[in-house]
Design a protein around this motif. Structure first.
Motif, short mmCIF file in Angstrom:
data_model
loop_
_atom_site.label_atom_id
_atom_site.label_comp_id
_atom_site.label_asym_id
_atom_site.label_seq_id
_atom_site.Cartn_x
_atom_site.Cartn_y
_atom_site.Cartn_z
N ASP A 104 0.83 -1.21 0.00
CA ASP A 104 0.00 0.00 0.00
C ASP A 104 0.87 1.26 0.00
N GLU A 105 1.93 1.25 0.80
CA GLU A 105 2.83 2.41 0.81
C GLU A 105 3.49 2.60 -0.56
N ALA A 106 3.85 1.49 -1.21
CA ALA A 106 4.46 1.57 -2.53
C ALA A 106 3.51 2.22 -3.52
N VAL A 107 2.23 1.84 -3.48
CA VAL A 107 1.24 2.43 -4.39
C VAL A 107 1.07 3.91 -4.11
N ALA A 108 1.00 4.27 -2.84
CA ALA A 108 0.82 5.69 -2.48
C ALA A 108 2.00 6.52 -2.96
N GLY A 158 4.44 9.95 -9.41
CA GLY A 158 3.98 9.95 -10.79
C GLY A 158 4.43 8.70 -11.52
N LEU A 159 3.47 7.99 -12.08
CA LEU A 159 3.75 6.77 -12.84
C LEU A 159 4.29 7.13 -14.22
N PRO A 160 5.09 6.27 -14.82
CA PRO A 160 5.56 4.97 -14.36
C PRO A 160 6.69 5.10 -13.33
N VAL A 161 6.91 3.97 -12.60
CA VAL A 161 7.95 3.98 -11.58
C VAL A 161 8.82 2.73 -11.72
N VAL A 162 9.92 2.76 -10.96
CA VAL A 162 10.83 1.62 -10.85
C VAL A 162 10.82 1.18 -9.39
N VAL A 174 14.89 -5.68 -9.04
CA VAL A 174 14.59 -4.45 -9.77
C VAL A 174 13.47 -4.73 -10.77
N LEU A 175 12.43 -3.92 -10.74
CA LEU A 175 11.35 -3.99 -11.73
C LEU A 175 11.15 -2.60 -12.32
N VAL A 176 11.05 -2.51 -13.62
CA VAL A 176 10.92 -1.21 -14.28
C VAL A 176 9.60 -1.14 -15.07
N GLY A 177 9.21 0.08 -15.36
CA GLY A 177 8.05 0.29 -16.23
C GLY A 177 6.72 -0.07 -15.62
N LEU A 178 6.57 0.09 -14.31
CA LEU A 178 5.29 -0.21 -13.65
C LEU A 178 4.38 1.00 -13.81
N ARG A 179 3.26 0.82 -14.53
CA ARG A 179 2.46 1.96 -14.98
C ARG A 179 1.11 2.09 -14.29
N THR A 180 0.73 1.11 -13.48
CA THR A 180 -0.56 1.19 -12.79
C THR A 180 -0.37 0.84 -11.32
N ALA A 181 -1.36 1.20 -10.49
CA ALA A 181 -1.31 0.88 -9.06
C ALA A 181 -1.26 -0.63 -8.86
N GLU A 182 -2.01 -1.36 -9.68
CA GLU A 182 -2.03 -2.82 -9.54
C GLU A 182 -0.65 -3.41 -9.83
N GLU A 183 0.02 -2.89 -10.87
CA GLU A 183 1.36 -3.39 -11.20
C GLU A 183 2.35 -3.08 -10.07
N VAL A 184 2.20 -1.93 -9.44
CA VAL A 184 3.10 -1.56 -8.35
C VAL A 184 2.89 -2.50 -7.16
N ALA A 185 1.64 -2.74 -6.80
CA ALA A 185 1.35 -3.61 -5.65
C ALA A 185 1.86 -5.03 -5.90
N SER A 186 1.60 -5.53 -7.09
CA SER A 186 2.07 -6.88 -7.43
C SER A 186 3.59 -6.93 -7.48
#
Length: 721
Positions: free
Chosen positions: A54-58, A64-68, A85-97
């Motif tokens: 949840d903190e990661a999504v916030a 501002g998306l996208p994030v790493v 390392v994960l790159v190109g996360l463009r939605t809240a769902e992708e960040v949480a996962s």
């Protein structure tokens, strides 16, 4: 020396480092690294540390998306290898996962790793990827690196190194010095990187590690460089208190006080002098006596009363007068006690010929000898050396063959075998030397001490050194930079392996291979690097003979088209500029060459021309002020025999010297064996000439140019500053 920029937040850096030290850590976390570099004004992307999905999504939505996403753990340095390392996360769902995925990967990689959290970082998609880093080199100390970054850094290894701290001009030379510099200027419509901003970042990072020397390695990779700025996307920092250790150094005044007595001694004692032929102590005595040394010579031998018609003494303490130098010719195990007696006598220099010290693994004995020397203020040359020569004093303090051809070249070698090669070449080539010095294990006196002495020595015009390593590379580089302004410094560095790359823990460390660091730092501090032993010796022989060129324009005059092509290639290899011949000069050359010859550059006069054609074209090259150096290519013909060519070249060159026109002239002679004598005649008259090779004369001219450029004698700025 700490930087004096008041904008740096040194207290913030100190807090981070103290916290890491308190926890016994040798690395900083990514957020800590970000705080450290930001304290020195280095930009990083917007980011935050998340302790839950949840903190990661916030954080991602605020940044501002996208994030790493990046794992933050002091136990996981190579995050990519750990799947951290994960790159190109463009939605809240992708960040949480992604948060859950990274934690799972980290635990699978190292189950007991301490997990601080997950770093959520703004993803930057534009700009040139470069690397800026620093490493603590065992030879040079703090070294700063710049090159293309990202994945390219490991593939291309296109990187430049300089000593830290750097200034803006030095940083710019690093940016312009990489092979891919043109990419950063913008090609095919790509946005250029801002060189000034990049240079500022390099300077700031170099100041950071200078102010906090416990920062063993700092890796900013990649740094995204755009026309507007430069942002350090990833920061990796290793900490080691030992990285702040400074080598022992003497001041120039202290060095000269000892070296002047060592090189110009009023008296020499031989510890272990012998009357028995074949003993080292006998050979040293013979060289001192027969070499014409005019100072006092004191044989030290407890079992002899007289050696070579000189009174022998049981101990150096029995010598009635002062002693400047003691040459040791006794077994290694007896050296410490004898050295203490030498020190009590007030001797300035101990010349340790014996082997059996560090080179055989007996480091304890070598350390004991150094300790005794420091206690008494004695400087040690060696151990494990052939001795040394200083011809202005007729001093041959060695067990090797004597040498008495005086001149302006000072040579040193770390190897005895190389020392004898230097001696043999010098004799065969009739090269006058001021000194030949063996440094061996370099327990104390090293190349830095020699440079400092030869800089002030009026009998020395060039210094040439064979070395396998440098004990204190930073001190050597600083001294060489100063000395090379007035006297060329030529170095043959043996060993070109990337020793540092095998166990490196960062990209910068992996790039800091032994030879690359040496090459960049020596070159940028005015040193002429010789690729091989013969090159070292030929540079030493030829550079002093050549006048300093007044500009970059080089013209080739040749009697053979094939030689002209090879000479042109050699010019490119040695970074010499072939002059673009203007129309009026082209017409002037054509007046002297046959219609089937070729003007331009090279000027091909063809092989069948009489001596007058050589004479006229060479005279034209010397008389035109737009031409700064001449390369001559001779082809053996009966029309113009080799000695006729050599004599006419000497005549015309000396004619112009008499008029005050001094230009470098080198020659390549192709032909039968008579070209050997002709080449020797040219060399004896200050024209660097070789038979059977187009490469050597151009290489010597290129070395002269490298020195002149570095010393700022061609009207431009020295290279690598």
């Amino acid at each position: 020396m700490p930087s004096n920029d008041s904008s740096y937040d040194r207290e913030a850096v100190r807090r981070v480092l103290d916290q890491a030290a308190a926890e016994g850590r040798s690395s900083l976390t990514a957020p800590e690294g970000r705080l450290v570099v930001e304290a020195y004004g280095i930009a990083t992307p917007g980011e935050g540390l998340a302790g839950s999905a949840d903190e990661a999504v916030a954080l991602a939505e605020r940044i501002g998306l996208p994030v790493v996403l990046k794992i933050v753990s002091p136990d996981i340095l190579h995050k990519t290898e750990a799947g951290g390392v994960l790159v190109g996360l463009r939605t809240a769902e992708e960040v949480a996962s992604g948060y859950d995925t990274i934690l799972g990967n980290a635990r699978a990689y190292k189950a007991d790793a301490k997990i601080v959290g997950v770093q959520v970082q703004q993803q930057l998609d534009s700009g040139h990827e470069v690397i800026v880093g620093t490493v603590t080199d065992p030879t040079f100390g703090k070294v700063v690196a710049f090159g293309l970054g990202g994945v390219l850094v490991e593939v291309l290894k296109d990187v430049q190194f300089r000593l830290a701290p750097t200034d803006t001009a030095t940083a710019l030379s690093m940016i312009d010095g990489i092979a891919a510099a043109e990419i950063l200027r913008g090609v095919r419509g790509a946005e250029p990187a801002n060189r000034e901003v990049l240079a500022d970042l390099i300077v700031r990072l170099s100041n950071l590690v200078t102010d906090f020397p416990e920062l063993a390695e700092v890796d900013l990779n990649p740094v995204l460089a755009t026309a507007a700025g430069a942002t350090a996307v990833d920061v990796r920092i290793l900490v080691d208190p030992a990285a702040a250790t400074q080598p022992e150094r003497f001041t120039d005044e202290e060095i000269l006080a000892s070296m002047n007595r060592i090189m110009r001694p009023a008296s020499v004692a031989v510890i272990g002098a012998s009357a028995e032929a074949g003993k080292i102590g006998n050979s040293v005595m013979k060289n001192l006596v027969n070499g014409g040394y005019q100072g006092e010579i004191y044989p030290i031998n407890p079992k002899a009363s007289e050696i070579l018609d000189r009174k022998a003494f049981k101990s150096i303490s029995d010598v009635p007068g002062p002693v400047d130098v003691a040459v040791f010719a006794i077994p290694a195990k007896f050296v410490p006690q004898a050295l203490a007696e030498v020190g009590a006598k007030g001797v300035a220099g101990a010349i340790l010929i014996p082997s059996g010290f560090g080179e055989t693994g007996n480091h304890e004995l070598q350390a004991e000898v150094v300790k005794v020397a420091r206690e008494y203020g004695v400087r040690i040359l060696g151990p494990n050396i052939y001795g040394y020569y200083y011809t202005p004093e007729n001093l041959s303090a060695t067990f090797c063959t004597p040498y008495d051809v005086k001149g302006g070249v000072a040579l040193s070698s770390q190897s005895g075998g190389i020392g004898m090669a230097i001696l043999g070449f010098s004799r065969a080539a009739r090269m006058g030397v001021s000194a030949i010095v063996g440094v061996g294990n370099k327990a104390d006196i090293d190349e830095d001490d020699l440079l400092t002495f030869f800089e002030s020595d009026p009998n020395t015009q060039l210094i040439a050194m064979h070395l396998e390593d440098l004990k204190d590379g930073r001190s050597f580089a600083d001294t060489a930079r100063r000395v090379s302004k007035t006297k060329p410094v030529v170095v043959l560095k043996a060993g070109r392996t990337d020793q540092g790359a095998k166990a490196a823990s960062s990209h910068t460390g992996a790039l800091a291979g032994n030879d690359k660091v040496y090459d960049d730092i020596l070159r940028s501090n005015g040193v002429i690097r010789a690729p091989g032993l013969n090159d070292l010796l030929e540079y030493a022989r030829g550079i002093p003979l050549l006048p300093t060129p007044q500009g970059e324009n080089v013209v080739i005059i040749t009697g053979a088209g094939g030689s002209g092509v090879l000479l042109s290639d050699a010019c490119v290899d040695n970074k010499l500029t072939l002059m673009e011949i203007p129309p009026d000069l082209d017409e002037a050359f054509r007046a002297f060459i046959p219609p089937f010859g070729a003007a331009g550059n090279p000027v091909d006069i063809t092989g069948g021309e009489p001596p007058s054609t050589y004479r006229n074209t060479i005279a034209l090259g010397l008389s035109d002020p737009r031409i700064h150096s001449l390369i001559l290519g001779y082809w053996h013909t009966i029309v113009t025999p080799p000695m006729v060519f050599a004599e006419l070249v000497v005549d015309v060159v000396e004619e112009f010297r008499a008029k005050g026109i001094h230009k470098p002239v080198v020659a390549s002679l192709a032909g039968d064996v008579e070209v050997e004598e002709a080449s020797e005649h040219l060399y004896r008259h200050g024209i660097v000439a070789y038979p059977y090779t187009t490469e050597k004369p151009v290489a010597v001219l290129g070395a002269k140019y490298r020195w002149a450029r570095s010393a700022g004698l061609l009207g431009g700025q020295p290279d690598g500053r």
